[in-house]
Write a protein that holds these residues in place. Structure first.
Motif, short mmCIF file in Angstrom:
data_model
loop_
_atom_site.label_atom_id
_atom_site.label_comp_id
_atom_site.label_asym_id
_atom_site.label_seq_id
_atom_site.Cartn_x
_atom_site.Cartn_y
_atom_site.Cartn_z
N ILE A 79 0.83 -1.11 0.07
CA ILE A 79 -0.22 -0.22 -0.10
C ILE A 79 0.79 1.27 0.11
O ILE A 79 0.27 2.32 -0.34
CB ILE A 79 -1.02 0.17 1.18
N ARG A 80 2.18 1.26 0.39
CA ARG A 80 3.00 2.40 0.47
C ARG A 80 3.25 2.61 -1.04
O ARG A 80 3.82 3.88 -1.50
CB ARG A 80 4.21 2.05 1.26
N LYS A 81 2.96 1.89 -1.95
CA LYS A 81 3.25 2.08 -3.34
C LYS A 81 2.12 2.25 -4.13
O LYS A 81 2.25 2.79 -5.42
CB LYS A 81 4.01 1.26 -3.93
N ALA A 82 1.00 1.89 -3.56
CA ALA A 82 -0.29 2.02 -4.64
C ALA A 82 -0.73 3.21 -4.86
O ALA A 82 -0.65 4.02 -3.88
CB ALA A 82 -1.31 1.01 -3.80
N GLU A 83 -1.20 3.55 -5.86
CA GLU A 83 -1.93 4.68 -6.22
C GLU A 83 -3.35 4.81 -5.28
O GLU A 83 -3.70 6.03 -4.86
CB GLU A 83 -2.12 5.15 -7.56
N GLU A 84 -4.20 3.91 -5.44
CA GLU A 84 -5.24 3.62 -4.74
C GLU A 84 -5.38 2.42 -3.92
O GLU A 84 -4.98 1.41 -4.50
CB GLU A 84 -6.48 3.63 -5.87
N VAL A 85 -5.89 2.34 -2.97
CA VAL A 85 -5.95 1.45 -1.92
C VAL A 85 -7.44 0.75 -1.89
O VAL A 85 -8.47 1.60 -1.43
CB VAL A 85 -5.62 1.41 -0.61
N LYS A 86 -7.67 -0.39 -2.45
CA LYS A 86 -9.24 -0.84 -2.53
C LYS A 86 -9.69 -1.26 -1.15
O LYS A 86 -8.78 -1.66 -0.48
CB LYS A 86 -9.51 -1.73 -3.45
N GLY A 87 -10.89 -1.12 -0.85
CA GLY A 87 -11.41 -1.85 0.44
C GLY A 87 -12.01 -0.70 1.29
O GLY A 87 -12.28 0.41 0.87
N ARG A 88 -12.42 -1.01 2.43
CA ARG A 88 -12.99 0.09 3.41
C ARG A 88 -12.03 0.88 3.87
O ARG A 88 -11.01 0.61 4.08
CB ARG A 88 -13.66 -0.93 4.58
N SER A 89 -12.62 2.28 3.90
CA SER A 89 -11.62 3.42 4.24
C SER A 89 -12.25 4.10 5.54
O SER A 89 -11.75 5.25 5.82
CB SER A 89 -11.69 4.42 3.11
N MET A 90 -13.13 3.53 6.34
CA MET A 90 -13.40 4.19 7.35
C MET A 90 -12.40 4.59 8.43
O MET A 90 -11.40 3.83 8.66
CB MET A 90 -14.51 3.28 8.15
N ASN A 91 -12.53 5.84 8.67
CA ASN A 91 -11.46 6.39 9.69
C ASN A 91 -11.33 5.41 10.87
O ASN A 91 -12.37 5.05 11.23
CB ASN A 91 -11.61 7.74 10.05
N LEU A 92 -10.13 5.54 11.58
CA LEU A 92 -10.17 5.01 12.91
C LEU A 92 -9.65 6.03 13.86
O LEU A 92 -9.37 7.12 13.65
CB LEU A 92 -8.90 4.21 12.92
N ALA A 93 -10.14 5.65 15.17
CA ALA A 93 -10.28 6.25 16.28
C ALA A 93 -8.89 5.90 17.24
O ALA A 93 -9.60 4.68 17.96
CB ALA A 93 -11.49 6.77 16.83
N LEU A 94 -8.01 6.27 17.50
CA LEU A 94 -6.96 5.68 18.25
C LEU A 94 -7.28 6.16 19.87
O LEU A 94 -7.40 7.34 20.13
CB LEU A 94 -5.58 6.16 17.94
N SER A 95 -7.22 5.25 20.77
CA SER A 95 -7.39 5.63 22.23
C SER A 95 -6.22 4.88 22.78
O SER A 95 -5.35 4.17 22.44
CB SER A 95 -8.73 4.99 22.77
N VAL A 96 -6.35 4.82 24.22
CA VAL A 96 -5.34 4.50 25.28
C VAL A 96 -4.86 2.87 25.00
O VAL A 96 -3.70 2.69 24.85
CB VAL A 96 -5.83 4.48 26.62
N ARG A 97 -5.69 1.95 24.53
CA ARG A 97 -5.33 0.85 24.31
C ARG A 97 -4.33 0.69 23.12
O ARG A 97 -3.37 -0.15 23.05
CB ARG A 97 -6.38 -0.44 24.11
N GLY A 98 -4.63 1.21 22.22
CA GLY A 98 -4.12 1.64 20.89
C GLY A 98 -2.71 2.33 21.15
O GLY A 98 -1.37 1.70 20.67
N THR A 99 -2.54 3.20 21.78
CA THR A 99 -1.54 4.20 22.05
C THR A 99 -0.55 3.39 22.73
O THR A 99 0.95 3.28 22.65
CB THR A 99 -1.66 5.41 22.58
#
Length: 473
Positions: free
Chosen positions: A42-62
């Protein structure tokens, strides 16, 4: 670090955020790790297919990102959200803070997050194999077969296979055929569709640092800010409602009735074209057990516990999987035969709990926030948390700003909720808790902004003593 001859080979199937993060954890412990991803890099792809819903980072993730030293970079690429900003049908706005000062979520672009963690894995000498779609593998021997970039068959072998390949996991499907395996999936009758609010004159078109919500009981729209000063919107509603909007007139009538203030922000033409030409996507909740097979295979993230997106915990829970597994590896000195079964035992009840809470939060976001009682209870919960931070913790705070186990969160929340509801009704009815009717009136005045916190604290001392003793039992 392990010596060369002791280094076991690990295969991570799936190079999404959870798979790439788990690869980082394992590489830091000295394992020889390879990621096999069915898509291109995906670092080289012009477009990434699939779901693109934003993510909300919180304490467990950080917390998980901090372990592999990418937290600062990830957070710097996101946008802080301090509160929910509610949009009423008549265009009025009000805010509901997520927690106390200093507690916030970070809105992240899924692709940027994934790119950052993949690059971190590459720096740790993780082997990255893109366009490698797993076709079959042997749970006993660890032998794997992939369809390679040019359609050719590619073979590999690992001592331990991690299935981090999403809600429709091939690894999980193989486990289901090979062992006694409990599995359930639920599609909710609601789908979602994505729209965009572009920047206005080079700036955010709405107040930034908020998760914007248009709650309309049976359906809702949300908007999360992006680093490029746009907002990603998601419209959630029953499929039959999507299907009923067949013409431009149908769409704009619906939009004027429900989301009128967003029309100049999104653009009438964009609204019409999106609704007419885009298919609403489904949402699934998956629960299963066990998460492992002997000491050769384990599943994590959505492969183990796909959940609805409404608590923003899918990614955070998946990242916490990596922490839990890493802690067990330390505890049992990397003995897979001990780590894997305990991982299943620990994580299964928590995954079920957060899947249940995610459904509950959808009801809260689309409907409860319209309720005066809900808003009143939020203020009461925040007040009690301020007065007794060690004994009373609001549900959202436990889920989002702590690492209390999810199933413990539910137990504590149910107990607190029962006590507080009983106490509130008692106070309103002249109180059997040692607090006078006047104190209840003062609480109401405070919650409506007509009384100082000092006076309220004095009036509620007796009640707080009661709560403290009750919560401590």
């Amino acid at each position: 670090m392990m010596s060369g001859r002791d280094r076991k080979r690990i295969a991570v199937i799936g190079g999404g955020p959870v798979g790439s993060l788990q690869a980082c954890f394992l590489a830091k412990k000295g394992f020889q790790v390879d990621i096999f991803e069915s898509r291109e890099d995906i670092r080289k792809a012009e477009e990434v297919k699939g779901r693109s819903m934003n993510l909300a980072l919180s304490v467990r993730g950080t917390t998980a990102l901090k372990h592999v030293e990418v937290e600062e970079k990830v957070v710097s690429e996101g946008v802080r959200m301090d509160a929910r900003r509610i949009h009423t049908p008549d265009g009025k706005l009000y805010s509901i803070p997520y927690g106390k000062n200093g507690q916030y979520l970070v809105s992240l672009d899924r692709r940027k997050l994934n790119e950052t963690i993949l690059t971190a894995a590459e720096k740790l000498d993780v082997g990255l194999h893109f366009n490698h779609k797993i076709s079959r593998f042997d749970l006993e021997t660890g032998e794997m077969m992939f369809q390679g970039p040019d359609g050719q068959e590619v073979t590999a072998k690992a001592d331990l296979i991690f299935g981090c390949d999403g809600a429709f996991s091939t690894v999980r499907r193989q486990m289901m055929r090979s062992i006694r395996f409990d599995y359930s999936q639920t599609y909710i009758p609601h789908g979602y569709m994505e729209l965009t609010i572009p920047p206005k004159n080079g700036e955010f078109a709405m107040d930034v640092n908020f998760l914007h919500i248009w709650p309309r009981n049976e359906y809702m729209m949300i908007a999360l800010p992006n680093a490029d000063k746009s907002f990603t919107c998601n419209l959630f509603m029953p499929f039959d409602m999507f299907e009923s909007l067949k013409t431009e007139e149908d769409i704009m009538k619906f939009w004027h009735e429900n989301y009128a203030d967003s029309i100049p922000l999104i653009g009438e033409e964009n609204i019409k074209q999106t609704l007419l030409n885009t298919e609403a996507l489904s949402m699934i909740s998956i629960e299963c057990s066990p998460y492992h097979h002997e000491n050769t295979c384990v599943i994590m993230g959505d492969a183990a516990h796909a959940m609805l997106p409404f608590y923003g915990q899918g990614m955070n829970c998946g990242f916490e999987d990596c922490i839990i597994f890493n802690e067990l590896m330390d505890k049992y000195k990397d003995d897979f035969s001990l780590v894997l079964p305990e991982y299943t035992q620990i994580r299964s009840p928590d995954a079920k709990a957060i899947c249940d809470l995610s459904m509950y939060n959808y009801l809260e976001m689309r409907a409860s926030v319209n309720s005066s009682w809900f808003l009143f209870r939020k203020k009461v919960d925040n007040l009690l948390h301020w007065l007794m931070p060690g004994r009373f913790i609001p549900l959202y705070t436990m889920v989002t700003f702590s690492r209390i186990r999810y199933h413990v969160v539910i137990k504590k929340w149910q107990r607190q909720d029962k006590l507080i509801n009983s106490a509130l009704f008692a106070m309103m009815g002249a109180s059997t808790l040692g607090v006078s009717y006047l104190a209840a009136r003062k609480a109401a005045f405070y919650l409506n902004g007509h009384l100082s916190l000092h006076d309220l604290t004095v009036a509620l001392t007796g009640a707080m003593d009661f709560f403290s003793k009750s919560l401590g039992n």
